[in-house]
Design a protein around this motif. Structure first.
Motif, PDB file in Angstrom:
ATOM      1  N   ALA A 133      38.996 -11.552  13.046  1.00 54.59           N
ATOM      2  CA  ALA A 133      37.733 -12.090  13.564  1.00 54.59           C
ATOM      3  C   ALA A 133      36.784 -10.995  14.018  1.00 54.59           C
ATOM      4  O   ALA A 133      35.575 -11.209  14.087  1.00 54.59           O
TER       5      ALA A 133
ATOM      6  N   SER B  44      33.783 -13.717  14.355  1.00 49.75           N
ATOM      7  CA  SER B  44      34.033 -14.998  13.706  1.00 49.75           C
ATOM      8  C   SER B  44      34.822 -15.866  14.677  1.00 49.75           C
ATOM      9  O   SER B  44      36.049 -15.747  14.794  1.00 49.75           O
TER      10      SER B  44
ATOM     11  N   THR C  85      25.552 -20.946  14.421  1.00 50.85           N
ATOM     12  CA  THR C  85      26.218 -19.902  13.642  1.00 50.85           C
ATOM     13  C   THR C  85      25.162 -19.075  12.930  1.00 50.85           C
ATOM     14  O   THR C  85      24.104 -19.587  12.532  1.00 50.85           O
TER      15      THR C  85
ATOM     16  N   ASN D 104      30.034 -17.825  12.924  1.00 51.39           N
ATOM     17  CA  ASN D 104      29.837 -16.400  13.172  1.00 51.39           C
ATOM     18  C   ASN D 104      28.717 -16.203  14.194  1.00 51.39           C
ATOM     19  O   ASN D 104      27.661 -16.836  14.079  1.00 51.39           O
TER      20      ASN D 104
ATOM     21  N   ARG E  54      31.396 -12.954   7.902  1.00 45.22           N
ATOM     22  CA  ARG E  54      32.469 -13.142   6.932  1.00 45.22           C
ATOM     23  C   ARG E  54      32.217 -14.368   6.058  1.00 45.22           C
ATOM     24  O   ARG E  54      31.834 -15.427   6.549  1.00 45.22           O
TER      25      ARG E  54
ATOM     26  N   ASP F 184      35.570 -19.073  14.771  1.00 46.39           N
ATOM     27  CA  ASP F 184      36.538 -20.059  14.297  1.00 46.39           C
ATOM     28  C   ASP F 184      37.859 -19.402  13.915  1.00 46.39           C
ATOM     29  O   ASP F 184      38.927 -19.990  14.110  1.00 46.39           O
ATOM     30  N   ILE F 185      37.807 -18.172  13.409  1.00 47.41           N
ATOM     31  CA  ILE F 185      39.048 -17.483  13.039  1.00 47.41           C
ATOM     32  C   ILE F 185      39.855 -17.146  14.283  1.00 47.41           C
ATOM     33  O   ILE F 185      41.061 -17.395  14.353  1.00 47.41           O
TER      34      ILE F 185
ATOM     35  N   ASP G 157      34.498 -16.048   4.690  1.00 45.83           N
ATOM     36  CA  ASP G 157      35.563 -17.029   4.873  1.00 45.83           C
ATOM     37  C   ASP G 157      35.540 -17.649   6.269  1.00 45.83           C
ATOM     38  O   ASP G 157      36.519 -18.230   6.727  1.00 45.83           O
ATOM     39  N   SER G 158      34.399 -17.523   6.939  1.00 49.52           N
ATOM     40  CA  SER G 158      34.246 -18.090   8.279  1.00 49.52           C
ATOM     41  C   SER G 158      33.010 -18.974   8.329  1.00 49.52           C
ATOM     42  O   SER G 158      31.983 -18.662   7.730  1.00 49.52           O
ATOM     43  N   ASP G 159      33.113 -20.067   9.079  1.00 47.90           N
ATOM     44  CA  ASP G 159      31.993 -21.001   9.230  1.00 47.90           C
ATOM     45  C   ASP G 159      31.315 -20.895  10.587  1.00 47.90           C
ATOM     46  O   ASP G 159      30.373 -21.649  10.865  1.00 47.90           O
TER      47      ASP G 159
END
Length: 305
Positions: free
Chosen positions: A197, A183, A281, A157, A151, A185-186, A153-155
């Motif tokens: 996520a 994901s 990640t 993954n 994603r 962090d989500i 919008d995710s840091d």
């Protein structure tokens, strides 16, 4: 036997059966069999195991050059281009893919560490009821050599290598490999964000084949490994065993079907047993290779979605 869907034929996808070192084109012998679901349907209707049906067709089925099949064998130095060269397709078109969570000790520990509510995961790990969640549809699922997605919008993954159970009308008919891309962090921000996520374009890969239940006599004692390469260098390489599963495949399937009518063909991922360090990640261009004893190797490059 192992069953592949391949795009090598000019007339469309072919269902191929690999027995030992020989590959047979079952679709050429029986045009109505152009996918594993067709084979499983015939098995259900006749009460005959899928391998027995395939054996009956071998005399009429052309032998296929194994070099024309991307059966998941890892390249010496995989690259995104190399990973996309194969002919293998998603081995079974499942209308729904579900997944189990917190079925290995390492998974429970990792999700405790990522979450602001760690007790939730400890409770599930020890509970009678497993964590089960919807993972993917056929449209969102990719096969061998196709890019898996991370994603934008995710840091944080990560890939999640998993033994996957193939169900036909609720019965276990085979096993494959699944990659439950997530994901972290989500999900870690709030457990209610789990669907975001887990469920998005290219978030799930399965393949390279379906191994029959005859071939996989004990799914709870299989070697499993994952390698991640970046720019030609190995950045992750670990292995484990499905013997570390704290729940059986049958138990997970039973809970999945409780008050829940499944489509004709369903895939259930049984949980992740290998978790990269918290500092890791996935990046675009990485190549993820997941191998399970008796099934093969599922290899996918990474892209951003």
């Amino acid at each position: 036997m192992r069953y592949y869907r391949s795009a090598w034929g000019a007339s469309g996808p072919q269902l191929l059966a690999v027995d030992g070192d020989t590959a047979y084109d079952l679709t050429a012998a029986k045009p109505s069999l152009d996918g594993f679901t067709d084979l499983a349907r015939a098995s259900d209707l006749t009460g005959t195991p899928v391998d027995d049906i395939a054996r009956r067709l071998r005399d009429e089925a052309p032998i296929v050059d194994r070099e024309l099949i991307d059966d998941g064998a890892p390249a010496a130095e995989p690259t995104e281009a190399a990973a996309a060269d194969g002919n293998a397709l998603v081995p079974v078109e499942a209308a729904e893919v579900w997944a189990a969570g917190v079925t290995y000790a390492i998974s429970e520990q990792a999700r405790e560490e990522e979450s602001d509510m760690p007790q939730l995961y400890l409770d599930v790990y020890d509970a009678e009821r497993p964590e089960l969640f919807f993972k993917s549809t056929a449209r969102r699922t990719v096969g061998p050599g196709e890019p898996i997605g991370i994603r934008g919008d995710s840091d944080w993954n990560v890939p999640e290598p998993e033994l996957a159970v193939v169900l036909h009308r609720g019965e276990i008919v085979g096993y494959t490999i699944g990659n439950d891309v997530s994901s972290r962090d989500i999900e870690g921000e709030n457990p209610l964000y789990l669907p975001q996520a887990k469920v998005y374009d290219r978030s799930c890969a399965i393949g390279p084949c379906v191994a029959s239940t005859e071939r996989i006599e004990d799914p709870h004692d299989l070697d499993l490994s994952m390698t991640i390469r970046r720019g030609g260098e190995t950045v992750y390489d670990e292995s484990t065993s499905t013997s570390e599963l704290v729940r059986t495949c049958e138990e997970l399937v039973s809970h999945l079907q409780t008050h829940n009518t499944l489509p004709e063909t369903t895939v259930l991922l049984t949980g992740t047993s290998l978790v990269p360090d918290d500092e890791f990640t996935l990046q675009e261009g990485d190549v993820v290779s997941i191998s399970i004893e008796g099934i093969g190797t599922l290899e996918n490059p990474v892209c951003t979605v």
